[in-house]
Design a protein around this motif. Structure first.
Motif, PDB file in Angstrom:
ATOM      1  N   ARG A 191      30.946  57.396  40.026  1.00 23.98           N
ATOM      2  CA  ARG A 191      31.347  56.804  38.748  1.00 23.98           C
ATOM      3  C   ARG A 191      32.587  55.925  38.889  1.00 23.98           C
ATOM      4  O   ARG A 191      32.765  54.963  38.143  1.00 23.98           O
ATOM      5  N   THR A 192      33.440  56.236  39.840  1.00 20.48           N
ATOM      6  CA  THR A 192      34.629  55.420  40.055  1.00 20.48           C
ATOM      7  C   THR A 192      34.242  54.007  40.443  1.00 20.48           C
ATOM      8  O   THR A 192      34.773  53.019  39.922  1.00 20.48           O
ATOM      9  N   MET A 193      33.269  53.885  41.342  1.00 23.33           N
ATOM     10  CA  MET A 193      32.807  52.565  41.766  1.00 23.33           C
ATOM     11  C   MET A 193      32.193  51.818  40.591  1.00 23.33           C
ATOM     12  O   MET A 193      32.379  50.613  40.423  1.00 23.33           O
ATOM     13  N   GLY A 194      31.456  52.537  39.740  1.00 25.55           N
ATOM     14  CA  GLY A 194      30.854  51.912  38.574  1.00 25.55           C
ATOM     15  C   GLY A 194      31.900  51.384  37.616  1.00 25.55           C
ATOM     16  O   GLY A 194      31.785  50.289  37.074  1.00 25.55           O
ATOM     17  N   PHE A 195      32.975  52.143  37.427  1.00 27.65           N
ATOM     18  CA  PHE A 195      34.056  51.726  36.541  1.00 27.65           C
ATOM     19  C   PHE A 195      34.755  50.488  37.096  1.00 27.65           C
ATOM     20  O   PHE A 195      35.023  49.534  36.380  1.00 27.65           O
ATOM     21  N   ILE A 196      35.026  50.506  38.383  1.00 27.76           N
ATOM     22  CA  ILE A 196      35.687  49.367  39.020  1.00 27.76           C
ATOM     23  C   ILE A 196      34.829  48.113  38.906  1.00 27.76           C
ATOM     24  O   ILE A 196      35.316  47.024  38.627  1.00 27.76           O
ATOM     25  N   SER A 197      33.527  48.279  39.102  1.00 36.21           N
ATOM     26  CA  SER A 197      32.638  47.113  39.074  1.00 36.21           C
ATOM     27  C   SER A 197      32.651  46.437  37.715  1.00 36.21           C
ATOM     28  O   SER A 197      32.515  45.224  37.605  1.00 36.21           O
ATOM     29  N   SER A 198      32.807  47.217  36.658  1.00 38.53           N
ATOM     30  CA  SER A 198      32.817  46.642  35.321  1.00 38.53           C
ATOM     31  C   SER A 198      34.078  45.812  35.088  1.00 38.53           C
ATOM     32  O   SER A 198      34.102  44.921  34.247  1.00 38.53           O
ATOM     33  N   LEU A 199      35.132  46.122  35.858  1.00 36.58           N
ATOM     34  CA  LEU A 199      36.375  45.383  35.715  1.00 36.58           C
ATOM     35  C   LEU A 199      36.387  44.103  36.540  1.00 36.58           C
ATOM     36  O   LEU A 199      36.908  43.075  36.106  1.00 36.58           O
ATOM     37  N   VAL A 200      35.838  44.160  37.736  1.00 34.96           N
ATOM     38  CA  VAL A 200      35.931  43.019  38.653  1.00 34.96           C
ATOM     39  C   VAL A 200      34.583  42.345  38.903  1.00 34.96           C
ATOM     40  O   VAL A 200      34.475  41.480  39.742  1.00 34.96           O
ATOM     41  N   LYS A 201      33.554  42.745  38.153  1.00 33.90           N
ATOM     42  CA  LYS A 201      32.214  42.191  38.335  1.00 33.90           C
ATOM     43  C   LYS A 201      31.750  42.326  39.779  1.00 33.90           C
ATOM     44  O   LYS A 201      31.241  41.386  40.397  1.00 33.90           O
ATOM     45  N   LEU A 202      31.950  43.516  40.306  1.00 33.55           N
ATOM     46  CA  LEU A 202      31.589  43.790  41.690  1.00 33.55           C
ATOM     47  C   LEU A 202      30.077  43.804  41.863  1.00 33.55           C
ATOM     48  O   LEU A 202      29.351  44.372  41.053  1.00 33.55           O
ATOM     49  N   LYS A 203      29.606  43.160  42.927  1.00 38.85           N
ATOM     50  CA  LYS A 203      28.189  43.147  43.258  1.00 38.85           C
ATOM     51  C   LYS A 203      28.043  43.655  44.685  1.00 38.85           C
ATOM     52  O   LYS A 203      28.930  43.462  45.514  1.00 38.85           O
ATOM     53  N   LEU A 204      26.909  44.284  44.961  1.00 35.37           N
ATOM     54  CA  LEU A 204      26.732  44.955  46.249  1.00 35.37           C
ATOM     55  C   LEU A 204      25.514  44.460  47.002  1.00 35.37           C
ATOM     56  O   LEU A 204      24.497  44.092  46.405  1.00 35.37           O
ATOM     57  N   GLU A 205      25.637  44.506  48.324  1.00 33.29           N
ATOM     58  CA  GLU A 205      24.487  44.374  49.221  1.00 33.29           C
ATOM     59  C   GLU A 205      24.309  45.740  49.887  1.00 33.29           C
ATOM     60  O   GLU A 205      25.173  46.187  50.635  1.00 33.29           O
ATOM     61  N   LEU A 206      23.213  46.406  49.574  1.00 31.51           N
ATOM     62  CA  LEU A 206      22.944  47.737  50.098  1.00 31.51           C
ATOM     63  C   LEU A 206      21.916  47.667  51.215  1.00 31.51           C
ATOM     64  O   LEU A 206      21.025  46.807  51.203  1.00 31.51           O
ATOM     65  N   THR A 207      22.021  48.587  52.167  1.00 27.94           N
ATOM     66  CA  THR A 207      21.016  48.712  53.213  1.00 27.94           C
ATOM     67  C   THR A 207      20.652  50.182  53.360  1.00 27.94           C
ATOM     68  O   THR A 207      21.292  51.065  52.783  1.00 27.94           O
ATOM     69  N   MET A 208      19.609  50.453  54.166  1.00 23.76           N
ATOM     70  CA  MET A 208      19.162  51.830  54.374  1.00 23.76           C
ATOM     71  C   MET A 208      18.979  52.128  55.863  1.00 23.76           C
ATOM     72  O   MET A 208      17.887  52.477  56.306  1.00 23.76           O
ATOM     73  N   PRO A 209      20.033  52.013  56.660  1.00 21.86           N
ATOM     74  CA  PRO A 209      19.891  52.330  58.090  1.00 21.86           C
ATOM     75  C   PRO A 209      19.706  53.829  58.297  1.00 21.86           C
ATOM     76  O   PRO A 209      20.419  54.636  57.682  1.00 21.86           O
ATOM     77  N   ASP A 210      18.745  54.190  59.121  1.00 24.97           N
ATOM     78  CA  ASP A 210      18.481  55.599  59.428  1.00 24.97           C
ATOM     79  C   ASP A 210      18.262  56.429  58.173  1.00 24.97           C
ATOM     80  O   ASP A 210      18.621  57.613  58.112  1.00 24.97           O
ATOM     81  N   GLY A 211      17.695  55.813  57.142  1.00 21.52           N
ATOM     82  CA  GLY A 211      17.372  56.544  55.926  1.00 21.52           C
ATOM     83  C   GLY A 211      18.537  56.824  55.008  1.00 21.52           C
ATOM     84  O   GLY A 211      18.394  57.518  54.002  1.00 21.52           O
ATOM     85  N   GLN A 212      19.717  56.263  55.319  1.00 18.74           N
ATOM     86  CA  GLN A 212      20.902  56.467  54.486  1.00 18.74           C
ATOM     87  C   GLN A 212      21.160  55.223  53.638  1.00 18.74           C
ATOM     88  O   GLN A 212      20.983  54.104  54.094  1.00 18.74           O
TER      89      GLN A 212
END
Length: 276
Positions: free
Chosen positions: A172-193
């Protein structure tokens, strides 16, 4: 005979499903207090429209144990074998339900946790089907898939972290921060993570990340297949497809809307680039 079963987060074309006789077990999605079987009682486009129209966050759940047992018993005779290939356990408990169901049927069932989803999951399913049609044994197929899965790379671009937070896939901390700075992410799934590969602020930063990945795909001639998946708009994936095709017409590209289950985690304007 080996029968292949997967789940509704897979990104397959209708023709691929038909040609390879693939059975799909639907996950469940809930929005606006109504529950649906993913891809059965609600279509991808209809769910995307509901996602835009509703302020409530959707929920997902894995198929029931009984549903898996029903499918396993339906698709094969007791003397046949079943290869059940599924979404990574970091995203869903589907794999665990499949494993429990495998113990309750007469058929011999092997369950594979791909650590992937969407077109990444489809690549594994199609490879298994190809090997099965070439008369590989179950053990041989499983060994080949173990070598094949690490070659698949999934990059998901998230424009709204609220959906990851509500779905329990981000804190939830990351979600709150993103709403302030319009944070966008590039996610990956190496080794199933599920991991954050890059962060950006605003659309320009996100576009730079996308361009870097597209250029990498174009320059790497070992890459021959690309999957493009989107939540509610294909504007971004259409541009990516056209860019790749201009430079690398040899690359096979599938550009389709993702499943409702994945939409609930990624949220509006999200999309993915998957390649092997």
């Amino acid at each position: 005979m080996i029968h292949i079963v997967t789940d509704s987060t897979v990104q397959l074309t209708f023709q691929e499903i038909k040609d390879n006789d693939i059975e799909i077990v639907p996950l469940k999605v809930e929005i606006a207090d109504k529950s649906y079987d993913d891809g059965v009682t609600i279509s991808r486009s209809a769910f995307a429209n509901k996602l835009k129209a509703n302020h409530d966050f959707p929920k997902t759940s894995q198929p029931s144990l009984g549903k898996f047992v029903e499918v396993y018993e339906k698709v094969s005779n007791p003397e046949d074998q079943i290869l059940s290939i599924h979404i990574g356990s970091v995203l869903s408990g589907t794999i665990h339900t499949a494993e429990m169901a495998a113990l309750q049927v007469r058929q011999s069932v092997r369950v594979i946790n791909t650590g992937l989803t969407d077109r990444g999951l489809a690549f594994v399913v199609l490879k298994a089907a190809q090997l099965s049609q070439a008369d590989y044994t179950m053990n041989q197929i499983v060994e080949q898939l173990k070598l094949y899965i690490p070659q698949i790379h999934l990059h998901c671009f998230v424009n709204n972290l609220d959906y990851l937070v509500k779905g329990g896939r981000a804190n939830r901390t990351m979600g709150f921060i993103s709403s302030l700075v319009k944070l966008k992410l590039e996610l990956t799934m190496p080794d199933g993570q599920l991991k954050v590969l890059n962060k950006s602020r605003g659309n320009k930063g996100m576009q730079k990340l996308v361009n870097n990945l597209v250029n990498k795909i174009i320059e790497d001639h070992k890459i021959t297949q690309v999957g493009l998946s989107y939540v509610d708009t294909h504007a971004d994936t259409d541009i990516i497809e056209a860019t790749i095709k201009r430079a690398r017409p040899d690359i096979q590209i599938i550009n389709q809307q993702t499943s409702p289950t994945i939409m609930t985690h990624v949220g509006p304007n999200g999309f993915a680039i998957i390649y092997i």
